[in-house]
Design a protein around this motif. Structure first.
Motif, PDB file in Angstrom:
ATOM      1  N   LEU A   1       0.836  -1.197   0.000  1.00  0.00           N
ATOM      2  CA  LEU A   1       0.000   0.000   0.000  1.00  0.00           C
ATOM      3  C   LEU A   1       0.873   1.250   0.000  1.00  0.00           C
ATOM      4  N   ALA A   2       1.912   1.257   0.810  1.00  0.00           N
ATOM      5  CA  ALA A   2       2.819   2.405   0.856  1.00  0.00           C
ATOM      6  C   ALA A   2       3.447   2.640  -0.515  1.00  0.00           C
ATOM      7  N   SER A   3       3.847   1.581  -1.165  1.00  0.00           N
ATOM      8  CA  SER A   3       4.440   1.683  -2.500  1.00  0.00           C
ATOM      9  C   SER A   3       3.433   2.219  -3.518  1.00  0.00           C
ATOM     10  N   HIS A   4       2.208   1.722  -3.434  1.00  0.00           N
ATOM     11  CA  HIS A   4       1.158   2.176  -4.352  1.00  0.00           C
ATOM     12  C   HIS A   4       0.857   3.662  -4.143  1.00  0.00           C
ATOM     13  N   LEU A   5       0.746   4.097  -2.886  1.00  0.00           N
ATOM     14  CA  LEU A   5       0.476   5.507  -2.598  1.00  0.00           C
ATOM     15  C   LEU A   5       1.625   6.393  -3.067  1.00  0.00           C
ATOM     16  N   ASP A   6       2.842   5.919  -2.872  1.00  0.00           N
ATOM     17  CA  ASP A   6       3.994   6.690  -3.328  1.00  0.00           C
ATOM     18  C   ASP A   6       3.997   6.786  -4.853  1.00  0.00           C
ATOM     19  N   ASP A   7       3.583   5.707  -5.517  1.00  0.00           N
ATOM     20  CA  ASP A   7       3.492   5.725  -6.982  1.00  0.00           C
ATOM     21  C   ASP A   7       2.432   6.726  -7.450  1.00  0.00           C
ATOM     22  N   LEU A   8       1.284   6.755  -6.786  1.00  0.00           N
ATOM     23  CA  LEU A   8       0.237   7.726  -7.132  1.00  0.00           C
ATOM     24  C   LEU A   8       0.739   9.162  -6.956  1.00  0.00           C
ATOM     25  N   ARG A   9       1.425   9.376  -5.863  1.00  0.00           N
ATOM     26  CA  ARG A   9       1.986  10.704  -5.591  1.00  0.00           C
ATOM     27  C   ARG A   9       2.987  11.094  -6.677  1.00  0.00           C
ATOM     28  N   SER A  10       3.822  10.152  -7.078  1.00  0.00           N
ATOM     29  CA  SER A  10       4.798  10.419  -8.137  1.00  0.00           C
ATOM     30  C   SER A  10       4.111  10.681  -9.477  1.00  0.00           C
ATOM     31  N   ARG A  11       3.021   9.960  -9.763  1.00  0.00           N
ATOM     32  CA  ARG A  11       2.276  10.196 -11.007  1.00  0.00           C
ATOM     33  C   ARG A  11       1.695  11.603 -11.045  1.00  0.00           C
ATOM     34  N   CYS A  12       1.204  12.074  -9.909  1.00  0.00           N
ATOM     35  CA  CYS A  12       0.676  13.446  -9.845  1.00  0.00           C
ATOM     36  C   CYS A  12       1.750  14.440 -10.273  1.00  0.00           C
ATOM     37  N   VAL A  13       2.914  14.324  -9.664  1.00  0.00           N
ATOM     38  CA  VAL A  13       4.005  15.257  -9.937  1.00  0.00           C
ATOM     39  C   VAL A  13       4.504  15.086 -11.375  1.00  0.00           C
ATOM     40  N   ARG A  14       4.653  13.850 -11.823  1.00  0.00           N
ATOM     41  CA  ARG A  14       5.128  13.598 -13.189  1.00  0.00           C
ATOM     42  C   ARG A  14       4.166  14.185 -14.227  1.00  0.00           C
ATOM     43  N   ASP A  15       2.866  13.942 -14.049  1.00  0.00           N
ATOM     44  CA  ASP A  15       1.888  14.464 -15.004  1.00  0.00           C
ATOM     45  C   ASP A  15       1.835  15.990 -14.961  1.00  0.00           C
ATOM     46  N   LEU A  16       1.933  16.575 -13.773  1.00  0.00           N
ATOM     47  CA  LEU A  16       1.977  18.031 -13.669  1.00  0.00           C
ATOM     48  C   LEU A  16       3.206  18.574 -14.373  1.00  0.00           C
ATOM     49  N   ASN A  17       4.357  17.950 -14.158  1.00  0.00           N
ATOM     50  CA  ASN A  17       5.597  18.431 -14.779  1.00  0.00           C
ATOM     51  C   ASN A  17       5.543  18.353 -16.307  1.00  0.00           C
ATOM     52  N   LYS A  18       4.862  17.364 -16.844  1.00  0.00           N
ATOM     53  CA  LYS A  18       4.689  17.293 -18.305  1.00  0.00           C
ATOM     54  C   LYS A  18       3.919  18.513 -18.801  1.00  0.00           C
ATOM     55  N   VAL A  19       2.853  18.856 -18.092  1.00  0.00           N
ATOM     56  CA  VAL A  19       2.047  20.023 -18.476  1.00  0.00           C
ATOM     57  C   VAL A  19       2.866  21.299 -18.351  1.00  0.00           C
ATOM     58  N   LEU A  20       3.577  21.446 -17.235  1.00  0.00           N
ATOM     59  CA  LEU A  20       4.386  22.651 -17.015  1.00  0.00           C
ATOM     60  C   LEU A  20       5.474  22.792 -18.068  1.00  0.00           C
ATOM     61  N   THR A  21       6.160  21.701 -18.377  1.00  0.00           N
ATOM     62  CA  THR A  21       7.216  21.733 -19.378  1.00  0.00           C
ATOM     63  C   THR A  21       6.665  22.133 -20.736  1.00  0.00           C
ATOM     64  N   ARG A  22       5.530  21.545 -21.116  1.00  0.00           N
ATOM     65  CA  ARG A  22       4.905  21.874 -22.408  1.00  0.00           C
ATOM     66  C   ARG A  22       4.517  23.348 -22.467  1.00  0.00           C
ATOM     67  N   ALA A  23       4.172  23.927 -21.299  1.00  0.00           N
ATOM     68  CA  ALA A  23       3.775  25.338 -21.254  1.00  0.00           C
ATOM     69  C   ALA A  23       4.980  26.271 -21.100  1.00  0.00           C
ATOM     70  N   GLY A  24       6.183  25.701 -21.009  1.00  0.00           N
ATOM     71  CA  GLY A  24       7.388  26.523 -20.871  1.00  0.00           C
ATOM     72  C   GLY A  24       7.606  27.054 -19.462  1.00  0.00           C
TER      73      GLY A  24
END
Length: 172
Positions: free
Chosen positions: A145-168
């Motif tokens: 469960l801890a691993s899964h929650l950490d993965d979800l948290r990382s996905r949030c940041v990764r997906d946000l960073n993709k959007v931010l990078t695309r927006a410059g």
């Protein structure tokens, strides 16, 4: 019925077009790209907190859930709250649904979905005691469960960073 000032502001903030008109000169929004940048910058600030940076077992349950709730609020409404005073410290005109760029909107829709799942699983884990409060920190009886929650948290940041990078914009 009596409304407090915070209730009046919350009601008025539910009208993005009114906000755009009112804040036009304040936030210097001249076009859709400017508004997208303000919204994305506010959301990025919401992710610049320990809940997305430190290991999960170093978080206190209440602070972690409050941080998730505040981040969800920023993503959905564009309102960023101060952790201590609980006052709005930054206000973008709308959340992810107000983004003009469809790719950014889709990316933040995923972030919002991951945040919702992360918060629901933490709350459920506390209810069924797979996540406990031990000496002020989160304690996981189930390492998966801890691993899964950490993965979800990382996905949030990764997906946000993709959007931010695309927006410059700088990533978090």
């Amino acid at each position: 019925m009596v409304w407090t000032w915070d209730e009046c502001v919350a009601y008025l903030n539910s009208f993005p077009e009114l906000q755009r008109w009112y804040y036009h000169d304040v936030i210097k929004v001249r076009g859709a790209e400017d508004l997208d940048e303000v919204i994305l910058s506010t959301i990025a600030m919401a992710f610049s907190r320990p809940a997305f940076e430190v290991p999960l077992h170093c978080e206190s349950p209440e602070e972690f859930l409050n941080a998730l709730s505040d981040t969800q609020r920023a993503v959905r409404t564009g309102e960023l709250l101060d952790r201590e005073s609980r006052h709005v410290i930054r206000k973008a005109v709308g959340g992810w649904r107000e983004l003009n760029d469809l790719d950014s909107r889709d990316g933040l829709r995923r972030v919002d979905r991951h945040l919702r799942e992360l918060r629901a699983q933490v709350e459920q884990g506390r209810k069924d005691e797979r996540i406990r409060h031990v000496n002020g920190f989160l304690d996981f009886g189930d390492p998966a469960l801890a691993s899964h929650l950490d993965d979800l948290r990382s996905r949030c940041v990764r997906d946000l960073n993709k959007v931010l990078t695309r927006a410059g914009l700088p990533s978090v």
